[in-house]
Design a protein around this motif. Sequence first.
Motif, mmCIF file in Angstrom:
data_model
loop_
_atom_site.group_PDB
_atom_site.id
_atom_site.type_symbol
_atom_site.label_atom_id
_atom_site.label_comp_id
_atom_site.label_asym_id
_atom_site.label_seq_id
_atom_site.Cartn_x
_atom_site.Cartn_y
_atom_site.Cartn_z
ATOM 1 N N VAL A 1 0.838 -1.203 0.000
ATOM 2 C CA VAL A 1 0.000 0.000 0.000
ATOM 3 C C VAL A 1 0.872 1.252 0.000
ATOM 4 N N MET A 2 1.926 1.266 0.801
ATOM 5 C CA MET A 2 2.794 2.441 0.873
ATOM 6 C C MET A 2 3.606 2.627 -0.405
ATOM 7 N N ILE A 3 4.025 1.542 -1.041
ATOM 8 C CA ILE A 3 4.746 1.659 -2.311
ATOM 9 C C ILE A 3 3.846 2.306 -3.361
ATOM 10 N N CYS A 4 2.593 1.862 -3.424
ATOM 11 C CA CYS A 4 1.652 2.466 -4.372
ATOM 12 C C CYS A 4 1.419 3.938 -4.049
ATOM 13 N N PHE A 5 1.306 4.251 -2.758
ATOM 14 C CA PHE A 5 1.110 5.636 -2.337
ATOM 15 C C PHE A 5 2.289 6.512 -2.744
ATOM 16 N N PHE A 6 3.511 6.062 -2.453
ATOM 17 C CA PHE A 6 4.693 6.863 -2.781
ATOM 18 C C PHE A 6 4.925 6.950 -4.282
ATOM 19 N N LEU A 7 4.605 5.896 -5.026
ATOM 20 C CA LEU A 7 4.678 5.981 -6.487
ATOM 21 C C LEU A 7 3.717 7.052 -6.999
ATOM 22 N N GLY A 8 2.511 7.076 -6.461
ATOM 23 C CA GLY A 8 1.533 8.093 -6.851
ATOM 24 C C GLY A 8 2.006 9.492 -6.509
ATOM 25 N N GLN A 9 2.578 9.650 -5.321
ATOM 26 C CA GLN A 9 3.102 10.958 -4.915
ATOM 27 C C GLN A 9 4.228 11.396 -5.847
ATOM 28 N N GLY A 10 5.106 10.459 -6.190
ATOM 29 C CA GLY A 10 6.214 10.781 -7.088
ATOM 30 C C GLY A 10 5.740 11.158 -8.477
ATOM 31 N N ILE A 11 4.780 10.395 -8.999
ATOM 32 C CA ILE A 11 4.237 10.696 -10.330
ATOM 33 C C ILE A 11 3.588 12.072 -10.335
ATOM 34 N N GLN A 12 2.839 12.380 -9.294
ATOM 35 C CA GLN A 12 2.182 13.688 -9.214
ATOM 36 C C GLN A 12 3.211 14.802 -9.119
ATOM 37 N N HIS A 13 4.230 14.599 -8.328
ATOM 38 C CA HIS A 13 5.255 15.632 -8.154
ATOM 39 C C HIS A 13 6.025 15.875 -9.451
ATOM 40 N N TRP A 14 6.447 14.810 -10.114
ATOM 41 C CA TRP A 14 7.255 14.950 -11.326
ATOM 42 C C TRP A 14 6.456 15.406 -12.535
ATOM 43 N N SER A 15 5.182 14.981 -12.603
ATOM 44 C CA SER A 15 4.382 15.333 -13.783
ATOM 45 C C SER A 15 3.619 16.637 -13.602
ATOM 46 N N LEU B 1 0.645 16.873 -12.423
ATOM 47 C CA LEU B 1 -0.785 16.644 -12.654
ATOM 48 C C LEU B 1 -1.612 17.305 -11.553
ATOM 49 N N PRO B 2 -2.797 17.801 -11.892
ATOM 50 C CA PRO B 2 -3.635 18.436 -10.871
ATOM 51 C C PRO B 2 -4.421 17.427 -10.038
ATOM 52 N N VAL B 3 -3.998 16.164 -10.040
ATOM 53 C CA VAL B 3 -4.656 15.100 -9.276
ATOM 54 C C VAL B 3 -3.763 14.771 -8.079
ATOM 55 N N PRO B 4 -4.337 14.624 -6.888
ATOM 56 C CA PRO B 4 -3.507 14.296 -5.725
ATOM 57 C C PRO B 4 -2.750 12.979 -5.929
ATOM 58 N N GLY B 5 -1.548 12.924 -5.393
ATOM 59 C CA GLY B 5 -0.726 11.733 -5.522
ATOM 60 C C GLY B 5 -1.353 10.505 -4.888
ATOM 61 N N SER B 6 -2.115 10.710 -3.822
ATOM 62 C CA SER B 6 -2.766 9.563 -3.179
ATOM 63 C C SER B 6 -3.802 8.921 -4.102
ATOM 64 N N ILE B 7 -4.479 9.720 -4.898
ATOM 65 C CA ILE B 7 -5.451 9.183 -5.860
ATOM 66 C C ILE B 7 -4.732 8.423 -6.971
ATOM 67 N N ILE B 8 -3.614 8.959 -7.423
ATOM 68 C CA ILE B 8 -2.819 8.257 -8.434
ATOM 69 C C ILE B 8 -2.338 6.927 -7.863
ATOM 70 N N GLY B 9 -1.923 6.925 -6.594
ATOM 71 C CA GLY B 9 -1.510 5.698 -5.926
ATOM 72 C C GLY B 9 -2.636 4.679 -5.852
ATOM 73 N N LEU B 10 -3.855 5.157 -5.603
ATOM 74 C CA LEU B 10 -5.000 4.244 -5.590
ATOM 75 C C LEU B 10 -5.218 3.613 -6.961
#
Length: 114
Positions: free
Chosen positions: A10-24, A26-35
Amino acid sequence: MNYIRSFAIVMICFFLGQGIQHWSGLPVPGSIIGLFILFIALVTGICRAEWVESTCNLLIKHMALLFVPVGVGLMNYLGVIENNAAIIFASTLGSTVIVLIVIGLAVHHKEKNS
């Protein structure tokens, strides 16, 4: 051991989402991307539901407690909420009506074809 693996996934998916949001940016929260990442992993079979079940059950059990910081954070924006109350109310009412209509039509279609 099951909780450690479950929490780690769960935390790996969360941090991947946070990283994708930060680097890209995107106007979508990283936690949603992680989900979405976790959802895709579950649907494709990369991750089995049993692997994340214990952590997900724990988070769902304490979900009410997790909403407290969000509710307190909203207090910082009371002025914005008050200024846009009519728009917020209209969009909430409109989306609720749309959801009810779509669900009603879907159930009607399903029962009609059964």
